[in-house]
Design a protein around this motif. Sequence first.
Motif, PDB file in Angstrom:
ATOM      1  N   GLN A 297       6.797  11.410   7.366  1.00 16.54           N
ATOM      2  CA  GLN A 297       6.230  12.265   8.403  1.00 16.54           C
ATOM      3  C   GLN A 297       5.154  11.599   9.246  1.00 16.54           C
ATOM      4  N   LYS A 298       4.475  10.580   8.737  1.00 13.27           N
ATOM      5  CA  LYS A 298       3.353   9.967   9.458  1.00 13.27           C
ATOM      6  C   LYS A 298       3.863   9.168  10.654  1.00 13.27           C
ATOM      7  N   VAL A 299       3.199   9.347  11.799  1.00 13.60           N
ATOM      8  CA  VAL A 299       3.550   8.606  13.011  1.00 13.60           C
ATOM      9  C   VAL A 299       2.285   8.034  13.638  1.00 13.60           C
ATOM     10  N   TYR A 300       2.438   6.943  14.348  1.00 16.11           N
ATOM     11  CA  TYR A 300       1.352   6.316  15.098  1.00 16.11           C
ATOM     12  C   TYR A 300       1.645   6.501  16.575  1.00 16.11           C
TER      13      TYR A 300
ATOM     14  N   PRO B 117       7.109   5.569  13.952  1.00 17.84           N
ATOM     15  CA  PRO B 117       7.044   6.104  12.593  1.00 17.84           C
ATOM     16  C   PRO B 117       6.414   5.097  11.620  1.00 17.84           C
ATOM     17  N   TYR B 118       5.842   5.620  10.545  1.00 16.27           N
ATOM     18  CA  TYR B 118       5.195   4.772   9.543  1.00 16.27           C
ATOM     19  C   TYR B 118       6.172   3.757   8.956  1.00 16.27           C
TER      20      TYR B 118
ATOM     21  N   LYS C 121       4.168  11.782   3.415  1.00 17.56           N
ATOM     22  CA  LYS C 121       3.653  11.068   4.583  1.00 17.56           C
ATOM     23  C   LYS C 121       4.509   9.870   4.969  1.00 17.56           C
ATOM     24  N   VAL C 122       5.232   9.303   4.028  1.00 22.80           N
ATOM     25  CA  VAL C 122       6.062   8.141   4.340  1.00 22.80           C
ATOM     26  C   VAL C 122       7.086   8.498   5.416  1.00 22.80           C
TER      27      VAL C 122
ATOM     28  N   VAL D 263       0.862  -1.178   0.000  1.00 21.27           N
ATOM     29  CA  VAL D 263       0.000   0.000   0.000  1.00 21.27           C
ATOM     30  C   VAL D 263       0.902   1.233   0.000  1.00 21.27           C
ATOM     31  N   ARG D 264       0.433   2.329  -0.591  1.00 18.30           N
ATOM     32  CA  ARG D 264       1.303   3.507  -0.684  1.00 18.30           C
ATOM     33  C   ARG D 264       0.648   4.723  -0.048  1.00 18.30           C
TER      34      ARG D 264
END
Length: 131
Positions: free
Chosen positions: A75-78, A92-93, A72-73, A66-67
């Motif tokens: 910068q995105k964090v959980y 991090p993602y 966002k790759v 999935v992309r």
Amino acid sequence: MITKLKPYNPSATDLKADWHVIDATDEVLGRLASRIAPMLMGKHKPEYVPHLLCGDFVVVTNAPKVRLTGRKVSQKVYKRHSNHPGGLKIIPYETMIAKHPERVLQMAVKGMLPHTKLGRRMLSRLKIHAG
């Protein structure tokens, strides 16, 4: 003379669950999740009622492929918190997709489902496979 029509209210035995298989290769994460969530809820069926489990089973394959769009790759964090002082965990993602690729899609779909007991039962009908 006026006649009243009763609304159609199906029982749980009237509802049949289908199976959908989706390939996640080169699909955008949010757009894929917003396609899966209505299938789990059953909103694509004419016999949909919000208080019954009338959705379908969804099987997703190739979850790591999935992309994300933009930056966002990186910068995105959980985030999750243990409710103890200093208990914030930030993942991090890139780390999440490497270790648990199915959780990325599961968390995206979970946020689009109802936050109730019924929503948890809907989420249990989602099967995600990395291969």
